[in-house]
Design a protein around this motif. Sequence first.
Motif, PDB file in Angstrom:
ATOM      1  N   ILE A  30      42.956 -19.945   6.292  1.00 11.28           N
ATOM      2  CA  ILE A  30      42.479 -19.319   5.058  1.00 11.28           C
ATOM      3  C   ILE A  30      42.951 -17.873   5.034  1.00 11.28           C
ATOM      4  CG2 ILE A  30      40.477 -18.655   3.695  1.00 11.28           C
ATOM      5  CD1 ILE A  30      38.973 -20.992   5.003  1.00 11.28           C
ATOM      6  N   THR A  31      43.634 -17.499   3.972  1.00 10.65           N
ATOM      7  CA  THR A  31      44.118 -16.127   3.842  1.00 10.65           C
ATOM      8  C   THR A  31      43.077 -15.248   3.163  1.00 10.65           C
ATOM      9  OG1 THR A  31      46.383 -16.935   3.690  1.00 10.65           O
ATOM     10  CG2 THR A  31      45.963 -14.689   2.907  1.00 10.65           C
ATOM     11  N   GLU A  32      42.514 -15.755   2.101  1.00 16.35           N
ATOM     12  CA  GLU A  32      41.485 -15.004   1.408  1.00 16.35           C
ATOM     13  C   GLU A  32      40.612 -15.930   0.584  1.00 16.35           C
ATOM     14  OE1 GLU A  32      43.992 -12.283  -0.822  1.00 16.35           O
ATOM     15  OE2 GLU A  32      43.623 -13.418  -2.656  1.00 16.35           O
ATOM     16  N   MET A  33      39.391 -15.439   0.352  1.00 13.76           N
ATOM     17  CA  MET A  33      38.419 -16.151  -0.467  1.00 13.76           C
ATOM     18  C   MET A  33      37.899 -15.176  -1.510  1.00 13.76           C
ATOM     19  SD  MET A  33      36.614 -17.573   2.898  1.00 13.76           S
ATOM     20  CE  MET A  33      37.302 -16.136   3.688  1.00 13.76           C
ATOM     21  N   GLY A  34      37.648 -15.687  -2.694  1.00 13.60           N
ATOM     22  CA  GLY A  34      37.220 -14.781  -3.735  1.00 13.60           C
ATOM     23  C   GLY A  34      36.282 -15.412  -4.741  1.00 13.60           C
ATOM     24  N   TRP A  35      35.559 -14.548  -5.386  1.00 14.28           N
ATOM     25  CA  TRP A  35      34.715 -14.947  -6.514  1.00 14.28           C
ATOM     26  C   TRP A  35      35.229 -14.239  -7.761  1.00 14.28           C
ATOM     27  CZ3 TRP A  35      31.150 -18.728  -6.499  1.00 14.28           C
ATOM     28  CH2 TRP A  35      30.668 -19.154  -5.263  1.00 14.28           C
ATOM     29  N   TYR A  36      35.298 -14.987  -8.837  1.00 14.72           N
ATOM     30  CA  TYR A  36      35.812 -14.481 -10.098  1.00 14.72           C
ATOM     31  C   TYR A  36      34.825 -14.822 -11.201  1.00 14.72           C
ATOM     32  CZ  TYR A  36      40.248 -14.076  -7.604  1.00 14.72           C
ATOM     33  OH  TYR A  36      41.222 -13.731  -6.711  1.00 14.72           O
ATOM     34  N   ARG A  37      34.896 -14.061 -12.281  1.00 15.13           N
ATOM     35  CA  ARG A  37      34.067 -14.365 -13.428  1.00 15.13           C
ATOM     36  C   ARG A  37      34.943 -14.582 -14.641  1.00 15.13           C
ATOM     37  NH1 ARG A  37      30.285  -9.297 -14.688  1.00 15.13           N
ATOM     38  NH2 ARG A  37      29.742 -10.626 -16.448  1.00 15.13           N
ATOM     39  N   GLN A  38      34.461 -15.425 -15.544  1.00 19.25           N
ATOM     40  CA  GLN A  38      35.259 -15.774 -16.702  1.00 19.25           C
ATOM     41  C   GLN A  38      35.142 -14.697 -17.761  1.00 19.25           C
ATOM     42  OE1 GLN A  38      34.271 -19.642 -18.258  1.00 19.25           O
ATOM     43  NE2 GLN A  38      36.220 -19.813 -19.316  1.00 19.25           N
ATOM     44  N   VAL A  39      36.269 -14.209 -18.233  1.00 17.65           N
ATOM     45  CA  VAL A  39      36.280 -13.181 -19.269  1.00 17.65           C
ATOM     46  C   VAL A  39      36.827 -13.696 -20.586  1.00 17.65           C
ATOM     47  CG1 VAL A  39      36.371 -11.279 -17.633  1.00 17.65           C
ATOM     48  CG2 VAL A  39      38.504 -12.287 -18.449  1.00 17.65           C
ATOM     49  N   ALA A  40      37.537 -14.803 -20.548  1.00 12.15           N
ATOM     50  CA  ALA A  40      38.049 -15.475 -21.745  1.00 12.15           C
ATOM     51  C   ALA A  40      38.220 -16.933 -21.368  1.00 12.15           C
ATOM     52  CB  ALA A  40      39.359 -14.855 -22.204  1.00 12.15           C
ATOM     53  N   ARG A  41      38.644 -17.727 -22.334  1.00 11.77           N
ATOM     54  CA  ARG A  41      38.675 -19.167 -22.094  1.00 11.77           C
ATOM     55  C   ARG A  41      39.508 -19.522 -20.868  1.00 11.77           C
ATOM     56  NH1 ARG A  41      39.833 -23.995 -26.459  1.00 11.77           N
ATOM     57  NH2 ARG A  41      39.891 -25.701 -24.950  1.00 11.77           N
ATOM     58  N   ASP A  42      40.659 -18.939 -20.722  1.00 14.76           N
ATOM     59  CA  ASP A  42      41.543 -19.253 -19.595  1.00 14.76           C
ATOM     60  C   ASP A  42      41.839 -18.016 -18.761  1.00 14.76           C
ATOM     61  OD1 ASP A  42      43.201 -21.390 -21.890  1.00 14.76           O
ATOM     62  OD2 ASP A  42      41.898 -22.018 -20.241  1.00 14.76           O
ATOM     63  N   GLU A  43      40.876 -17.126 -18.679  1.00 16.23           N
ATOM     64  CA  GLU A  43      41.104 -15.888 -17.955  1.00 16.23           C
ATOM     65  C   GLU A  43      39.890 -15.544 -17.121  1.00 16.23           C
ATOM     66  OE1 GLU A  43      42.209 -12.687 -20.484  1.00 16.23           O
ATOM     67  OE2 GLU A  43      42.184 -11.184 -18.894  1.00 16.23           O
ATOM     68  N   VAL A  44      40.151 -15.176 -15.888  1.00 14.75           N
ATOM     69  CA  VAL A  44      39.083 -14.755 -15.003  1.00 14.75           C
ATOM     70  C   VAL A  44      39.422 -13.387 -14.420  1.00 14.75           C
ATOM     71  CG1 VAL A  44      38.349 -17.093 -14.381  1.00 14.75           C
ATOM     72  CG2 VAL A  44      40.115 -15.949 -13.029  1.00 14.75           C
ATOM     73  N   ASP A  45      38.414 -12.665 -14.052  1.00 12.24           N
ATOM     74  CA  ASP A  45      38.579 -11.375 -13.392  1.00 12.24           C
ATOM     75  C   ASP A  45      37.958 -11.439 -12.005  1.00 12.24           C
ATOM     76  OD1 ASP A  45      38.262  -8.887 -16.077  1.00 12.24           O
ATOM     77  OD2 ASP A  45      39.957 -10.075 -15.354  1.00 12.24           O
ATOM     78  N   LEU A  46      38.547 -10.710 -11.097  1.00  9.01           N
ATOM     79  CA  LEU A  46      38.028 -10.671  -9.738  1.00  9.01           C
ATOM     80  C   LEU A  46      36.673  -9.984  -9.705  1.00  9.01           C
ATOM     81  CD1 LEU A  46      38.508 -11.069  -6.650  1.00  9.01           C
ATOM     82  CD2 LEU A  46      39.451  -8.736  -6.672  1.00  9.01           C
ATOM     83  N   VAL A  47      35.742 -10.561  -8.962  1.00  6.84           N
ATOM     84  CA  VAL A  47      34.447  -9.932  -8.699  1.00  6.84           C
ATOM     85  C   VAL A  47      34.410  -9.431  -7.263  1.00  6.84           C
ATOM     86  CG1 VAL A  47      31.954 -10.289  -8.546  1.00  6.84           C
ATOM     87  CG2 VAL A  47      33.275 -11.370 -10.391  1.00  6.84           C
TER      88      VAL A  47
END
Length: 119
Positions: A30-47
């Motif tokens: 595993i290189t990295e793990m992340g949580w993201y939140r949805q900002v648009a229908r097909d777009e997420v931003d890093l949390v």
Amino acid sequence: VQLQASGGGVVQAGASRRLSCAASGSIYSITEMGWYRQVARDEVDLVALLKSEGTTKYVDSVKGRFTISRDTSENTFYLQMNNLNPRDTDNYYCNMWGMSGNGSPLNSWGQGTLVTVSS
């Protein structure tokens, strides 16, 4: 490799919530793990992001309130969310980068888990 996100729900402002993301399947690294939140229908931003060497990165709006962590024995990682406010309301997605057990690149996403914060 499949990721299963859980832990979403409805909470009041000021409360805490822990999201979990469990990985199943053969993982070599595993290189990295992340949580993201949805900002648009097909777009997420890093949390929040956790790299394999232990470094973390958070978006400014959650610094000091959210903590990303990992249980290496279970290939599960978490997002501890404290002092939630209504602006945190969103669908949260987990992501994992690395290498699967068969040597192919690993880039898996979990399904969204909805966190709703009421004022």
